[in-house]
Design an enzyme around this catalytic site. Structure first.
Site, PDB file in Angstrom:
ATOM      1  N   HIS A 158       0.712  -1.353   0.190  1.00  0.00           N
ATOM      2  CA  HIS A 158      -0.083  -0.013  -0.113  1.00  0.00           C
ATOM      3  C   HIS A 158       0.744   1.463  -0.083  1.00  0.00           C
ATOM      4  O   HIS A 158       0.261   2.409  -0.100  1.00  0.00           O
ATOM      5  CB  HIS A 158      -0.893  -0.097   1.398  1.00  0.00           C
ATOM      6  CG  HIS A 158      -1.915  -0.799   1.250  1.00  0.00           C
ATOM      7  ND1 HIS A 158      -2.930  -1.272   0.352  1.00  0.00           N
ATOM      8  CD2 HIS A 158      -2.230  -2.149   2.180  1.00  0.00           C
ATOM      9  CE1 HIS A 158      -3.658  -2.301   0.399  1.00  0.00           C
ATOM     10  NE2 HIS A 158      -3.306  -2.688   1.605  1.00  0.00           N
ATOM     11  N   ASP A 193      -2.741 -10.606  -2.158  1.00  0.00           N
ATOM     12  CA  ASP A 193      -3.297  -9.996  -1.051  1.00  0.00           C
ATOM     13  C   ASP A 193      -4.572  -9.706  -1.372  1.00  0.00           C
ATOM     14  O   ASP A 193      -5.147  -9.508  -2.468  1.00  0.00           O
ATOM     15  CB  ASP A 193      -2.542  -8.998  -0.811  1.00  0.00           C
ATOM     16  CG  ASP A 193      -2.782  -8.415   0.640  1.00  0.00           C
ATOM     17  OD1 ASP A 193      -1.928  -8.517   1.593  1.00  0.00           O
ATOM     18  OD2 ASP A 193      -3.823  -7.920   0.910  1.00  0.00           O
ATOM     19  N   HIS A 195      -6.290  -7.384  -0.382  1.00  0.00           N
ATOM     20  CA  HIS A 195      -6.270  -5.835  -0.688  1.00  0.00           C
ATOM     21  C   HIS A 195      -5.757  -5.519  -2.194  1.00  0.00           C
ATOM     22  O   HIS A 195      -4.792  -6.253  -2.319  1.00  0.00           O
ATOM     23  CB  HIS A 195      -5.659  -4.950   0.378  1.00  0.00           C
ATOM     24  CG  HIS A 195      -6.548  -5.402   1.911  1.00  0.00           C
ATOM     25  ND1 HIS A 195      -5.931  -6.075   2.652  1.00  0.00           N
ATOM     26  CD2 HIS A 195      -7.643  -4.916   2.265  1.00  0.00           C
ATOM     27  CE1 HIS A 195      -6.455  -6.184   3.884  1.00  0.00           C
ATOM     28  NE2 HIS A 195      -7.771  -5.291   3.602  1.00  0.00           N
ATOM     29  N   ASP A 282      -4.214 -12.892   3.103  1.00  0.00           N
ATOM     30  CA  ASP A 282      -5.244 -12.400   3.888  1.00  0.00           C
ATOM     31  C   ASP A 282      -6.458 -12.631   3.012  1.00  0.00           C
ATOM     32  O   ASP A 282      -7.904 -12.289   3.561  1.00  0.00           O
ATOM     33  CB  ASP A 282      -5.085 -11.028   4.486  1.00  0.00           C
ATOM     34  CG  ASP A 282      -4.782 -10.172   3.386  1.00  0.00           C
ATOM     35  OD1 ASP A 282      -4.618 -10.513   2.437  1.00  0.00           O
ATOM     36  OD2 ASP A 282      -4.467  -8.704   3.685  1.00  0.00           O
TER      37      ASP A 282
HETATM   38 ZN    ZN Z   1      -4.097  -7.166   2.771  1.00  0.00          ZN
END
Ligand code: ZN
Length: 341
Positions: A158, A193, A195, A282
């Protein structure tokens, strides 16, 4: 497969996490690394200490102002005299016709995308150690290892060129890819991931030499909300070298494996020389940040699918939070890779 790991991550122990207006203990805790380490030991992976590469690999990806900010941040923060136990911005300029600030509170806002990247006394040291872990793994692959795993903490995907966010400060996957670029003309980062890898996308958005592919929970209802849509394809010379594959919240094994197949075909057509896997775990059905519902046997299938791409591969740990199954999912994905190689 060898695995690079250091205990230096432990100096970063963030606490603050703001979720829908509620302050919680963060899920990005040092214990994550302990559970991942157990997964490596269960898989009988040989552990390697990182080499110190210093600022050079970080400076390929991050701006001088940002690296200075991160290295000076804690001292400037504590010198304020009335500051809290962690650095959390209370201003986030959107940078329209803005001026780079000199005050630490202004710089903190300038360099953070959200409130989920609190800086503490040991954050800079841990983030630097994580980039050394990633670069060591990339160097080992450049030197002839088929694949190496990097246990990076804090995670990185991120983090933008000059902005922290979502538990991330320095983009370990991007730094590994830039290191691999010294040997390979074209490199792919495949982010699995849960996200969207928004920082990685942002770093390479206008670059044609690093293809960024991300499979993630649909941002229409999931962090990071404002990035990760399928229509984000890159820009300028990088147009067409960014691929987002958002999946409906709760997507399970079959939907995920189908997405891996779409990613594989896109990656093959790019003909890269090396592959970085931004390995979030995740997407697990048991992850506390519930977005997707991948089972442990399917992490094995994901590892197999990665292996069949036939590329020298660096696995860089991204997310994956405290659940009883975290270590087993790591063992599973790496075992799948090894048995399909
Ligand atoms: Zn993540």
């Amino acid at each position: 497969m060898k695995a690079v790991h250091t205990e230096l991550h432990r100096s970063h122990d963030p606490q603050f996490f703001l979720v829908r207006g509620v302050v919680k203990r963060t899920t990005e805790q040092p214990e994550r690394a302990d559970r991942l380490l157990k997964g490596l030991k269960d898989g009988k992976h040989q552990l390697v200490e990182p080499t110190t590469f210093g600022q050079g690999p970080r400076a390929r990806i991050h701006s001088p102002e940002y690296l200075s900010f991160l290295s000076e941040a804690w001292d400037a923060w504590t010198a304020l005299g009335d500051s809290g136990p962690e650095m959390i911005g209370n201003i986030h300029p959107v940078r329209h016709a803005a001026t780079y600030p000199t005050h630490i509170v202004g710089r903190l806002g300038w360099h953070t995308a959200d409130t989920a990247a609190p800086i503490g006394p040991g954050t800079w040291a841990a983030a630097c150690a994580a980039t050394d872990v990633a670069v060591t793994a990339a160097q080992m692959v450049m030197d002839g290892e088929d694949a190496v795993y990097a246990l990076c903490r804090p995670p990185g995907h991120h983090a933008y060129r000059d902005m922290a966010g979502g538990f991330c400060f320095l983009n370990n996957s991007a730094i590994a890819a830039a290191h691999l670029r010294q040997k390979h003309e074209r490199v792919v980062i495949l982010d699995v991931d849960v996200h969207h890898g928004n920082g990685t996308q942002g770093i390479f958005y206008a670059r044609p030499d690093v293809y960024t592919v991300s499979i993630h929970a649909d941002p229409v209802a999931y962090y990071p909300y404002v990035w990760g849509y399928a229509h984000e394809r890159g820009e300028g010379p990088g147009l067409g070298t960014n691929l987002n594959i958002p999946l409906a919240i709760g997507t399970g094994d079959d939907g995920y494996i189908q997405a891996m197949d779409v990613a594989r075909k896109a990656i093959e057509s790019f003909a890269p020389g090396a592959l970085v896997i931004a390995l979030g775990l995740d997407a697990s059905e048991h992850d506390p940040l519930k977005g997707l519902a991948v089972t442990t046997p399917s992490f094995r299938r994901i590892g197999q699918a990665i292996a069949r791409m036939g590329l020298p591969t660096v696995f860089v740990q991204e997310g994956g939070y405290l659940s009883d199954i975290l270590g087993a999912n790591l063992t599973s994905v790496l075992a799948g890779f090894e048995e399909a190689r």
